[in-house]
Every structure is written in C-alpha cells, then in structure tokens.
Design an enzyme around this catalytic site. Structure first.
Site, PDB file in Angstrom:
ATOM      1  N   PRO A   1       0.825  -1.213   0.000  1.00  0.00           N
ATOM      2  CA  PRO A   1       0.000   0.000   0.000  1.00  0.00           C
ATOM      3  C   PRO A   1       0.861   1.265   0.000  1.00  0.00           C
ATOM      4  O   PRO A   1       1.815   1.369   0.769  1.00  0.00           O
ATOM      5  CB  PRO A   1      -0.798  -0.098   1.308  1.00  0.00           C
ATOM      6  CG  PRO A   1      -0.640  -1.502   1.770  1.00  0.00           C
ATOM      7  CD  PRO A   1       0.629  -2.026   1.195  1.00  0.00           C
ATOM      8  N   GLU A   2       0.545   2.186  -0.884  1.00  0.00           N
ATOM      9  CA  GLU A   2       1.221   3.476  -0.939  1.00  0.00           C
ATOM     10  C   GLU A   2       0.216   4.547  -0.499  1.00  0.00           C
ATOM     11  O   GLU A   2      -0.880   4.223  -0.061  1.00  0.00           O
ATOM     12  CB  GLU A   2       1.753   3.719  -2.356  1.00  0.00           C
ATOM     13  CG  GLU A   2       2.645   2.565  -2.841  1.00  0.00           C
ATOM     14  CD  GLU A   2       3.204   2.757  -4.242  1.00  0.00           C
ATOM     15  OE1 GLU A   2       3.447   3.901  -4.635  1.00  0.00           O
ATOM     16  OE2 GLU A   2       3.396   1.752  -4.944  1.00  0.00           O
TER      17      GLU A   2
END
Ligand SMILES: [Zn+2]
Length: 286
Positions: free
Chosen positions: A2-3
């Site tokens: 996840p960014e």
C-alpha cells in the site's frame, strides 16, 4: 504494498465509523505487531480513551486518542483494515472494539510485516514522524523548487530518491514508475542531475498520479482491499507499471522492465532517455 493512495483510501473508509468513539478493547493476537511494546502496555495506554481523529502522514495511519496518546499503524507489505470482518477472518492480527453503535475493525496482514507503535504526547508524535516521514505530497510545501532542493547533490537514482520516505512521503514502487514516465525522466538518472523545470514536472507528475490513484480507490495488484472488501481500480490505468512488452502509450516503443532502487521498474526508454553511461535495456521482442 500500500502506498499513499491506498492508505488514504483506507483512512477515508474507516474514519467516519470510528472517530469520536471510545476504544473498549484492543485485542492483539500477534504480539509481534507492537513489539518491543508488550500488548498489555499498548492496551493500558489506549483502552478507555476516545479516538479523536484518524489522520495519515505518508504511509502511516495515525490514531489520535484523547490525552495525546497516538497509535501509529503501518501496513507495510500486506496489511489492511477490515470493517466488521467475521470472527475467524484469515490473517487477523489485531481487532479494535469500540463502544457504542458501529462496526469493529480488524487489522489483517498475511505476511505480518505491519506494525503498531505508540507515541505518548504530541512532541513524541512529531519526533517519531520527523525521523521517518518527509514532505507530504498533497501539502502546500511540496513544490517544484522544494523537490529540486531536496534532490540537489544526490547521486542516488531519481527512483531511489522518490522511494525514500524521509524525503517525500507516501510514494512507492507503482507511483514512482508512473510519475517518472509522465515526467519523461529515466528512473536511473541521478536525482541531483535533474533541472529546475524537470523538478517542477516531476512534482506535478507525483501529485497527478497520487490523485488519480486516490480517485480510483488505490491499486489492487495483490492483496490490497478496501475496508469493505472492494478492490481498487488504479491498476487499470497504469501507463508503464506492469506493462513490460506492451507499446508505450505515447510513442509505441516497447515498455521495458529492469531493476532500479532494488525494485522491478518499468519505463519507456524512448520517452525516458537513459542517462549517459546507462545502456538501453533489452526489449522482449529484440
Ligand atoms: Zn514512449
């Protein structure tokens, strides 16, 4: 992994259900999540306190409880938050049970790299973030000149520079590739060699791809799910990432894959000219 857009998507989905409620019980099934703190210490600090706000800085979710007690949650590779998951949900490590009407939340994490850390007092919180998290891409301080100043003198490849969370917060492998393609910068170019106009273009490209990602509810290429189980859609809009062998959307040249900053990296080497001393990477068709 996840960014920023994925973490922010989770934050927006969960925050309205939790803010203002008192944490009744923090059930930690996996002590590794909060080590070196013992689960009992974390529970003692947070249980019975009202969650005032769920914030985000970079890839950290910041659970701000009353009395300046903050829980810093990092999803790392595969962590996510699920709303009201069934008992016995796979890979559940932590469950948050709040008082009053509303859902429970579980932290699920197949690879178990995610973490929960405690900061007591706003000074401790700022010190924690100051040591780990750089400039926020959606903030006013993230300008072309600011990016240029951060990159000045750095010999590291521009991709490694973008991935360094202590400089610009929230950009990971996907969004770095997509931003560099849009800014027409080769990922192996030295960060310190980019010009002021290029820094401006890269700043704009970073903001654009993060906004597009957020608008699409993030990208789901492996485990990422929204807290209600829905997948993100930004993977359908990638211009280069994971498109090895496909024609560049701008010029038709085959997209190549190589390693930059230790990560699988995708680029069009016609639009993104390799720096001097770097040979073009072989195309699949060649
Ligand atoms: Zn191209």
């Amino acid at each position: 992994m996840p960014e920023l857009p994925e973490v922010e998507t989770i934050r927006r989905a969960v925050a309205p259900h939790l803010e203002g409620r008192v944490l009744d019980e923090l059930r930690i099934d996996d002590p590794r999540w909060c080590q070196p703190l013992a689960p009992a210490e974390l529970r003692a600090a947070l249980e019975g306190r009202r969650l005032e706000r769920l914030d985000r800085r970079g890839k950290y979710l910041i659970w701000r409880f009353e009395d300046e007690a903050s829980l810093l949650v990092h999803l790392r590779m595969t962590g996510t938050l699920l709303l009201d998951p069934l008992a016995g949900t796979k890979y559940e490590r932590v469950r948050f049970l709040f008082a009053g009407a509303g859902p429970e939340v579980a932290f699920c994490d197949p690879r178990r790299f995610g973490t929960g850390e405690l900061a007591l007092g706003d000074d401790a919180l700022e010190a924690f973030l100051g040591a780990r998290v750089g400039i926020e891409p959606f903030g006013d301080a993230f300008t072309g000149p600011a990016l240029h100043a951060l990159a000045r003198g750095r010999r590291a490849p521009i991709k490694a520079f973008l991935l360094d969370q202590r400089r610009i917060a929230g950009v990971g492998n996907i969004y770095a590739d997509e931003a560099l393609f849009r800014a027409r910068l080769h990922p192996l170019r030295a960060a310190g060699a980019i010009t002021r106009p290029q820094a401006q273009e890269l700043r704009d490209a970073v903001v654009t791809v993060l906004q597009l990602g957020l608008g699409a509810g993030g990208a789901t290429i492996d485990d990422f799910r929204h807290p209600d189980g829905v997948e993100g859609a930004f993977q359908n809009d990638f211009l280069v990432h994971l498109r090895r062998g496909e024609p560049c959307v701008t010029c038709g040249t085959e997209v190549v894959k190589f390693v930059a900053a230790g990560r699988g990296t995708y680029a069009c080497e016609s639009c993104q000219r390799p720096p001097r001393g770097v040979r073009r990477h072989p195309r699949r068709a060649a």
